[in-house]
Write a protein that holds these residues in place. Structure first.
Motif, PDB file in Angstrom:
ATOM      1  N   LEU A  73      33.547  35.626  50.331  1.00  0.00           N
ATOM      2  CA  LEU A  73      33.783  36.368  49.914  1.00  0.00           C
ATOM      3  C   LEU A  73      32.349  35.988  49.070  1.00  0.00           C
ATOM      4  CD1 LEU A  73      34.627  38.927  47.775  1.00  0.00           C
ATOM      5  CD2 LEU A  73      35.784  37.723  46.424  1.00  0.00           C
ATOM      6  N   ARG A  74      32.429  34.819  48.936  1.00  0.00           N
ATOM      7  CA  ARG A  74      31.420  34.612  48.444  1.00  0.00           C
ATOM      8  C   ARG A  74      29.950  34.332  48.697  1.00  0.00           C
ATOM      9  NH1 ARG A  74      32.047  28.863  47.633  1.00  0.00           N
ATOM     10  NH2 ARG A  74      33.835  29.095  46.098  1.00  0.00           N
ATOM     11  N   SER A  75      30.095  34.294  49.959  1.00  0.00           N
ATOM     12  CA  SER A  75      28.659  34.575  50.861  1.00  0.00           C
ATOM     13  C   SER A  75      28.767  35.689  51.264  1.00  0.00           C
ATOM     14  CB  SER A  75      29.449  33.344  52.504  1.00  0.00           C
ATOM     15  OG  SER A  75      28.264  34.162  53.081  1.00  0.00           O
ATOM     16  N   GLY A  94      28.364  39.912  39.608  1.00  0.00           N
ATOM     17  CA  GLY A  94      29.807  38.659  40.709  1.00  0.00           C
ATOM     18  C   GLY A  94      29.920  37.410  40.401  1.00  0.00           C
ATOM     19  N   GLN A  95      29.531  36.943  39.399  1.00  0.00           N
ATOM     20  CA  GLN A  95      29.963  35.630  38.886  1.00  0.00           C
ATOM     21  C   GLN A  95      31.122  35.822  37.977  1.00  0.00           C
ATOM     22  OE1 GLN A  95      28.787  32.677  39.191  1.00  0.00           O
ATOM     23  NE2 GLN A  95      27.997  33.583  41.150  1.00  0.00           N
ATOM     24  N   LEU A 101      38.323  36.613  41.214  1.00  0.00           N
ATOM     25  CA  LEU A 101      39.493  36.564  42.437  1.00  0.00           C
ATOM     26  C   LEU A 101      39.484  35.492  42.434  1.00  0.00           C
ATOM     27  CD1 LEU A 101      37.650  39.904  44.110  1.00  0.00           C
ATOM     28  CD2 LEU A 101      39.393  39.408  42.595  1.00  0.00           C
ATOM     29  N   GLU A 102      39.051  34.295  41.852  1.00  0.00           N
ATOM     30  CA  GLU A 102      39.836  32.874  43.174  1.00  0.00           C
ATOM     31  C   GLU A 102      40.338  33.035  42.917  1.00  0.00           C
ATOM     32  OE1 GLU A 102      37.444  28.455  42.839  1.00  0.00           O
ATOM     33  OE2 GLU A 102      37.393  30.173  41.030  1.00  0.00           O
ATOM     34  N   ARG A 103      41.230  33.498  41.345  1.00  0.00           N
ATOM     35  CA  ARG A 103      42.552  32.886  41.153  1.00  0.00           C
ATOM     36  C   ARG A 103      43.742  33.810  42.479  1.00  0.00           C
ATOM     37  NH1 ARG A 103      41.257  33.669  36.015  1.00  0.00           N
ATOM     38  NH2 ARG A 103      41.872  35.856  35.992  1.00  0.00           N
ATOM     39  N   ASP A 108      46.705  32.597  47.673  1.00  0.00           N
ATOM     40  CA  ASP A 108      46.666  33.155  48.511  1.00  0.00           C
ATOM     41  C   ASP A 108      46.917  32.232  49.806  1.00  0.00           C
ATOM     42  OD1 ASP A 108      46.742  35.680  48.398  1.00  0.00           O
ATOM     43  OD2 ASP A 108      45.021  36.253  48.476  1.00  0.00           O
ATOM     44  N   ALA A 109      46.636  30.601  49.132  1.00  0.00           N
ATOM     45  CA  ALA A 109      46.501  29.453  50.081  1.00  0.00           C
ATOM     46  C   ALA A 109      47.453  28.801  50.250  1.00  0.00           C
ATOM     47  CB  ALA A 109      45.793  28.514  49.020  1.00  0.00           C
ATOM     48  N   THR A 110      48.657  28.879  49.361  1.00  0.00           N
ATOM     49  CA  THR A 110      49.670  28.044  50.412  1.00  0.00           C
ATOM     50  C   THR A 110      50.601  28.906  51.062  1.00  0.00           C
ATOM     51  OG1 THR A 110      50.066  28.146  47.312  1.00  0.00           O
ATOM     52  CG2 THR A 110      52.274  27.659  48.718  1.00  0.00           C
ATOM     53  N   THR A 111      50.614  30.639  50.756  1.00  0.00           N
ATOM     54  CA  THR A 111      50.631  31.672  52.021  1.00  0.00           C
ATOM     55  C   THR A 111      50.316  31.126  53.073  1.00  0.00           C
ATOM     56  OG1 THR A 111      51.245  33.331  50.657  1.00  0.00           O
ATOM     57  CG2 THR A 111      51.215  33.715  52.810  1.00  0.00           C
TER      58      THR A 111
END
Length: 342
Positions: A73-75, A94-95, A101-103, A108-111
């Motif tokens: 996403l960031r890229s 964008g910032q 959205l980072e949260r 999602d990371a745990t999943t």
């Protein structure tokens, strides 16, 4: 700005609702929406009326599906901003987007970590190419036939997307079934769907522990199963039911491997959806039994299966169909004319 942030009937984690709410009520909401639209569609939309027609929920989900990881996403967002005439102004927008959205991506990371353990097993499966094709089609609604592209797609990310789209196993099973029926080779991909279900089911079990079981799972097949076990060979009964539901069993190694994916109860449930009446069910079994090796052996099983289901066939079938319709209503509008070449 339009106030509808979620689709009717949607149940979202509070963290996602908070993210959508922050974006929607930000003083720069219009510019945020324009940039998100540009990020997803690769075209600039200046008409606020058209932007208002979009729900924030659908826009955020489109972003998350197009860019499964926060790094992606960031890229991409950085690149897209660089193509704008007012890149300096939109760099600030964008910032804001990234900080909010980072949260969502952190949740999602745990999943993803959990999904990666299941992905390792699937990656070792001989059917991995078809598994990925079905996952891509299910999650992203397009058919990918390019083997190079398929190889580069992460199975773990696809599983993560799958579990986001179908929050419960009761949603996933009929959802996959509906999608498989739109393909040119539904029998083959029904087996692929079962492989996927087999791998993700334990994770869903943990997610939904303590929840009410699905109506389909409450169908009581105890008496039916007891009748079959008492009067015939259960393995041969499975072979006959498998042939009635999927394809005629040819007793090759792959067929035996495929048969192991199914329980007797599972095949009985699926067989209930094939025809409307017990008489039609009997005729289907006779037809399939006559196509098997040693047909006389399997023809002897037909009356056992028919008798075991006769008294409750209609009730069991109606209960199962009601459950499947309720669970798969979101997928019922999937274009039946979509027939991707496999």
């Amino acid at each position: 700005m339009r106030e509808s942030i979620t689709p009717i009937g949607a149940t979202l984690p509070s963290a996602i609702l908070n993210v959508i709410g922050e974006l929607q009520h930000n003083p720069n909401a219009v510019r945020i929406q324009k940039l998100l639209f540009y990020l997803c569609r690769d075209q600039w939309e200046g008409d606020c009326t058209r932007l208002d027609a979009l729900s924030w929920y659908s826009l955020i989900e489109e972003v998350r599906q197009a860019y499964p990881t926060f790094a992606q996403l960031r890229s991409r967002l950085t690149y897209q901003i660089g193509t704008l005439n007012k890149s300096a102004e939109y760099a600030l927008i964008g910032q804001i987007i990234l900080s909010i959205l980072e949260r969502a991506y952190a949740q999602d990371a745990t999943t993803i970590v959990t999904a990666s353990t299941r992905a390792t097993t699937l990656d070792q499966d001989v059917n991995i190419s078809r598994i990925k094709k079905l996952l891509i089609y299910t999650c992203r609604r397009y058919w990918e036939a390019n083997s190079c592209v398929i190889d580069q797609v992460s199975t773990a990310e696809l599983l993560n997307e799958l579990m986001q789209r179908y929050p419960t196993l009761e949603d996933l099973r009929p959802g996959l079934s509906t999608i498989v029926k739109t393909l040119n080779k539904p029998a083959e991909y029904s087996l692929v769907a079962e492989i996927i279900l087999r791998e993700v089911e334990p994770f869903y079990g943990k997610k939904n522990s303590g929840s009410e079981p699905a109506q389909a799972e409450r169908i009581d097949l105890f008496d039916v199963r007891r009748e079959i076990l008492k009067y015939t060979n259960p393995l041969k009964a499975k072979i006959l039911l498998f042939s009635a539901v999927y394809y005629v069993f040819e007793f090759c190694p792959q067929d035996w491997s495929n048969l192991k994916l199914y329980s007797l109860d599972g095949l009985l449930r699926t067989s209930l959806t094939q025809v409307e009446t017990i008489d039609e069910f009997q005729q289907l079994l006779i037809h399939k039994a006559s196509q098997l090796k040693e047909p006389e052996t399997y023809l002897e099983i037909v009356p056992v299966l028919t008798r075991s289901l006769k008294s409750s066939y209609y009730t069991l079938r109606q209960t199962l169909l009601v459950s499947l319709r309720a669970s798969s209503v979101a997928d019922a509008t999937l274009a039946s004319s979509t027939q991707p070449s496999l």
